[in-house]
Scaffold this motif. Structure first.
Motif, mmCIF file in Angstrom:
data_model
loop_
_atom_site.group_PDB
_atom_site.id
_atom_site.type_symbol
_atom_site.label_atom_id
_atom_site.label_comp_id
_atom_site.label_asym_id
_atom_site.label_seq_id
_atom_site.Cartn_x
_atom_site.Cartn_y
_atom_site.Cartn_z
ATOM 1 N N PHE A 151 0.832 -1.206 0.000
ATOM 2 C CA PHE A 151 0.000 0.000 0.000
ATOM 3 C C PHE A 151 0.869 1.260 0.000
ATOM 4 O O PHE A 151 0.619 2.204 -0.769
ATOM 5 C CB PHE A 151 -0.930 -0.016 1.215
ATOM 6 N N PHE A 152 1.897 1.273 0.863
ATOM 7 C CA PHE A 152 2.772 2.450 0.903
ATOM 8 C C PHE A 152 3.565 2.590 -0.397
ATOM 9 O O PHE A 152 3.816 3.703 -0.868
ATOM 10 C CB PHE A 152 3.719 2.358 2.101
ATOM 11 N N ALA A 153 3.977 1.451 -0.965
ATOM 12 C CA ALA A 153 4.720 1.518 -2.228
ATOM 13 C C ALA A 153 3.840 2.070 -3.344
ATOM 14 O O ALA A 153 4.279 2.913 -4.152
ATOM 15 C CB ALA A 153 5.244 0.127 -2.587
ATOM 16 N N ILE A 154 2.590 1.621 -3.398
ATOM 17 C CA ILE A 154 1.671 2.137 -4.427
ATOM 18 C C ILE A 154 1.398 3.628 -4.216
ATOM 19 O O ILE A 154 1.311 4.406 -5.172
ATOM 20 C CB ILE A 154 0.365 1.319 -4.402
ATOM 21 N N SER A 155 1.265 4.027 -2.948
ATOM 22 C CA SER A 155 1.064 5.452 -2.673
ATOM 23 C C SER A 155 2.263 6.263 -3.133
ATOM 24 O O SER A 155 2.106 7.380 -3.664
ATOM 25 C CB SER A 155 0.828 5.661 -1.172
ATOM 26 N N GLY A 156 3.444 5.735 -2.936
ATOM 27 C CA GLY A 156 4.631 6.442 -3.420
ATOM 28 C C GLY A 156 4.684 6.523 -4.930
ATOM 29 O O GLY A 156 5.109 7.548 -5.489
ATOM 30 N N LEU A 157 4.265 5.446 -5.610
ATOM 31 C CA LEU A 157 4.265 5.468 -7.070
ATOM 32 C C LEU A 157 3.237 6.448 -7.622
ATOM 33 O O LEU A 157 3.403 6.991 -8.719
ATOM 34 C CB LEU A 157 3.981 4.053 -7.599
ATOM 35 N N LYS A 158 2.160 6.675 -6.867
ATOM 36 C CA LYS A 158 1.152 7.641 -7.301
ATOM 37 C C LYS A 158 1.627 9.080 -7.151
ATOM 38 O O LYS A 158 1.041 9.992 -7.733
ATOM 39 C CB LYS A 158 -0.137 7.465 -6.493
ATOM 40 N N THR A 159 2.637 9.287 -6.330
ATOM 41 C CA THR A 159 3.103 10.647 -6.040
ATOM 42 C C THR A 159 4.026 11.125 -7.152
ATOM 43 O O THR A 159 5.117 10.568 -7.353
ATOM 44 C CB THR A 159 3.837 10.679 -4.685
ATOM 45 N N ASP A 160 3.637 12.140 -7.849
ATOM 46 C CA ASP A 160 4.433 12.712 -8.934
ATOM 47 C C ASP A 160 5.072 14.008 -8.433
ATOM 48 O O ASP A 160 4.435 15.069 -8.398
ATOM 49 C CB ASP A 160 3.540 12.983 -10.151
ATOM 50 N N VAL B 62 -3.533 6.122 8.557
ATOM 51 C CA VAL B 62 -4.844 6.746 8.341
ATOM 52 C C VAL B 62 -4.723 7.938 7.391
ATOM 53 O O VAL B 62 -5.559 8.134 6.492
ATOM 54 C CB VAL B 62 -5.460 7.179 9.688
ATOM 55 N N GLU B 63 -3.676 8.753 7.576
ATOM 56 C CA GLU B 63 -3.497 9.921 6.713
ATOM 57 C C GLU B 63 -3.305 9.503 5.260
ATOM 58 O O GLU B 63 -3.863 10.109 4.332
ATOM 59 C CB GLU B 63 -2.316 10.760 7.182
ATOM 60 N N MET B 64 -2.500 8.445 5.047
ATOM 61 C CA MET B 64 -2.270 7.986 3.677
ATOM 62 C C MET B 64 -3.556 7.430 3.072
ATOM 63 O O MET B 64 -3.811 7.591 1.870
ATOM 64 C CB MET B 64 -1.167 6.931 3.664
ATOM 65 N N ILE B 65 -4.388 6.769 3.872
ATOM 66 C CA ILE B 65 -5.669 6.261 3.361
ATOM 67 C C ILE B 65 -6.560 7.419 2.932
ATOM 68 O O ILE B 65 -7.182 7.395 1.855
ATOM 69 C CB ILE B 65 -6.359 5.396 4.436
ATOM 70 N N VAL B 66 -6.610 8.446 3.772
ATOM 71 C CA VAL B 66 -7.451 9.605 3.440
ATOM 72 C C VAL B 66 -6.975 10.281 2.160
ATOM 73 O O VAL B 66 -7.778 10.660 1.286
ATOM 74 C CB VAL B 66 -7.466 10.598 4.621
#
Length: 555
Positions: free
Chosen positions: A50-59, A114-118
């Protein structure tokens, strides 16, 4: 996953379905079992993904230009400053220390799952564009990463010692309350500990205040806690096995309190990870101002008389308690302490032996046995081991003698001072108990460790409890070689010998370590003993951890 799929199908984010499913699960065995089964899979695989995918979404490239970076810095500053200022003002209003309020304000800025989920929900619902999402993710990462080093630098969590002096059995007044902290892992530890407390001679002048701490390992995602059992909740069934054990332990000690005289019992339960459980023990001991901590040995007796380890974590707890305790500590090797006969309804006959080799720990062990021998039905044998004329030089003493170089290190007179303290305490003990037929004092002259072991083996088998000092830091020729094959060094040379499986298995062993800290040094400066039993003890301060002091001398 099914709950998340359903909420996603009806147009709500899948995280809300999983959240509602978590709310539905009752707080009990089912929830604990689910957490135990799923936690490794979730935290070890799904969470990193989940954290890795969130990082990949961050441009990060969307944050371009000075104005955007200025907005990013402004967001970080305002987000941190607002929470810090608000928390600090409330803390100061309630008269909390400044640095503690500042630390709380900093901790309020930490971001997590929680913050990353939001943020991911906001991005999926098109509430946040790529630039806003990148700014918020960077803010969360930066704020969380800087909090830990700042908190470590400004906040020192080391507890300040409470200003109380009765940290040892020797320094406890004969006509004052004797406070003991008893640690229990399982109900199997209870009978011997109760018999030991019963034999500790509670009187009207010197009652025993017992704090019973049931140690429970923290499992799942629950928070560590300390439970104080003020009232009994009778008639309510236990929710799980741990609570059933806790109720059984509390009932046993409350029954002991009802039938014993001048004994008060205060039950508590500490639920925490094994790695930090010693902190709970030490904190309770300091808060309750106890003089003695009794903790069970990590091994238990088997049916064939041997000793087997129940949980390796118990040994680590004992070692940490010995290193950090704010008072004296006793490790109880439980082989049963039931007493062969009862003299009356509340009197049990015990035969106790103290092996005295010298040092602060042995004096503390003798002080505890001295208190016990005043109870009717207690027979005490004190055996002091004295080095003979043909003692063998120990390896440590030879090493000190053979030191060479620019400076020759010589042993100071602290060993002689320790011996003088031992002689004074032994002489006082003998003069006070010379007319007591239940107390026997003998001296054994030995030259090396083999003779010491032979003398211990020759002691009568009628004894059901041995009390010995841990002997940490002591260098004695009469115990030479006993530590070479030591299996449990935390018990000391003699304690490890008595607790070994190849030794007689008909008695329990209590290994005592006396507390020595800077407070004792302050008491020595004052020079006002707390009781007649301590008139020579005011000189016994923090050198017990290193009885041998090296002083440089010119060649």
């Amino acid at each position: 996953m099914i709950s998340g799929f359903i909420t996603d199908a009806i147009g709500t984010h899948s995280v809300f379905g999983a959240f509602v499913f978590g709310l539905v699960i009752p707080n009990g065995p089912l929830g604990v079992t689910l957490i135990e089964r799923l936690e490794d899979f979730v935290s070890g695989l799904l969470l990193p993904l989940f954290f890795a995918i969130s990082g990949l979404k961050t441009d990060v490239t969307t944050i371009n230009g000075f104005a955007t970076w200025a907005i990013l810095g402004l967001v970080i500053i305002l987000a941190c400053a607002g929470k810090i200022a608000g928390t600090l003002l409330v803390s100061l209003y309630y008269k909390m220390p400044f640095y503690e309020g500042l630390t709380l304000g900093l901790l309020m800025n930490t971001k997590g799952l929680v913050e990353m989920i939001v943020l991911n929900v906001g991005k999926d619902q098109k509430v946040l564009d790529d630039k806003s999402f990148a700014i918020m993710v960077i803010v969360a990462v930066v704020m969380t990463s800087i909090i830990s080093p700042i908190v470590i630098s400004i906040y020192k969590p080391a507890r300040k010692f409470a200003p109380y002096k009765r940290r040892t059995i020797q320094r406890t007044k004969p006509d004052g309350e004797f406070r003991v902290l008893v640690c229990v892992h399982t109900p199997r530890n209870v009978p011997t500990i109760i018999n030991l407390l019963e034999a500790s001679h509670p009187t009207k002048k010197s009652p025993i205040c017992t704090y019973v701490l049931h140690l429970v390992e923290l499992t799942g995602r629950a928070s560590a806690m300390l439970i104080v059992h003020n009232t009994r909740k009778s008639g309510r069934p236990a929710l799980n096995r741990t609570q059933a054990q806790s109720d059984h332990i509390i009932n046993a000690f409350e029954n002991f309190e009802q039938h014993a005289s001048f004994v008060s019992v205060n039950p508590l339960t500490a639920i925490s990870p094994y790695s930090t459980m010693h902190e709970d023990i030490c904190n309770v001991a300091e808060d309750k101002r106890v003089a003695f901590i009794i903790i069970p040995f990590h091994k238990q007796q088997t049916v064939d008389g041997g000793m087997e380890a129940t949980n390796p974590a118990f040994r680590t707890i004992n070692q940490n308690v010995l290193a950090n305790a704010p008072c004296s500590v006793g490790i109880l090797v439980d082989r049963g302490l039931n007493g062969s006969t009862r003299l009356a309804a509340n009197q049990i006959a015990h035969h106790i032996a103290v092996l005295f080799f010298g040092g602060a720990d042995d004096r503390e062990a003798l002080a505890y046995a001295w208190r016990m021998c005043e109870r009717p039905g207690i027979n005490l044998t004190v055996m002091r081991f004295v080095p003979g004329d043909n003692v063998l030089e120990t390896t440590e003493m030879a090493t000190m003698r053979n030191q060479s170089g620019r400076e020759i290190l010589t042993v100071s007179t602290d060993i002689d001072r320790e011996k003088q303290l031992d002689d004074d305490y032994i002489n006082e003990f003998r003069s006070r108990t010379m007319n007591d037929s239940s107390v026997v004092y003998t001296e054994k002259v030995v030259n090396h460790g083999e003779e010491t072991v032979a003398s211990i083996r020759s002691i009568d088998a009628i004894h059901d409890l041995f009390i010995v000092g841990r002997g940490q830091g002591m260098i004695s020729p009469v115990t030479a070689g006993l530590t070479d094959w030591s299996e449990c060094p935390e018990l000391g040379a003699i304690g490890d010998l008595l607790a070994s499986s190849d030794f007689a298995a008909t008695y329990s062993v209590l290994v005592v370590q006396q507390y020595a800290g800077i407070e004792a040094l302050g008491d020595a400066m004052i020079g006002t003993p707390d009781s007649p039993n301590q008139h020579h003890e005011h000189m016994d301060f923090g050198y017990r951890r290193g009885n041998v002091v090296f002083q440089p001398q010119p060649c």
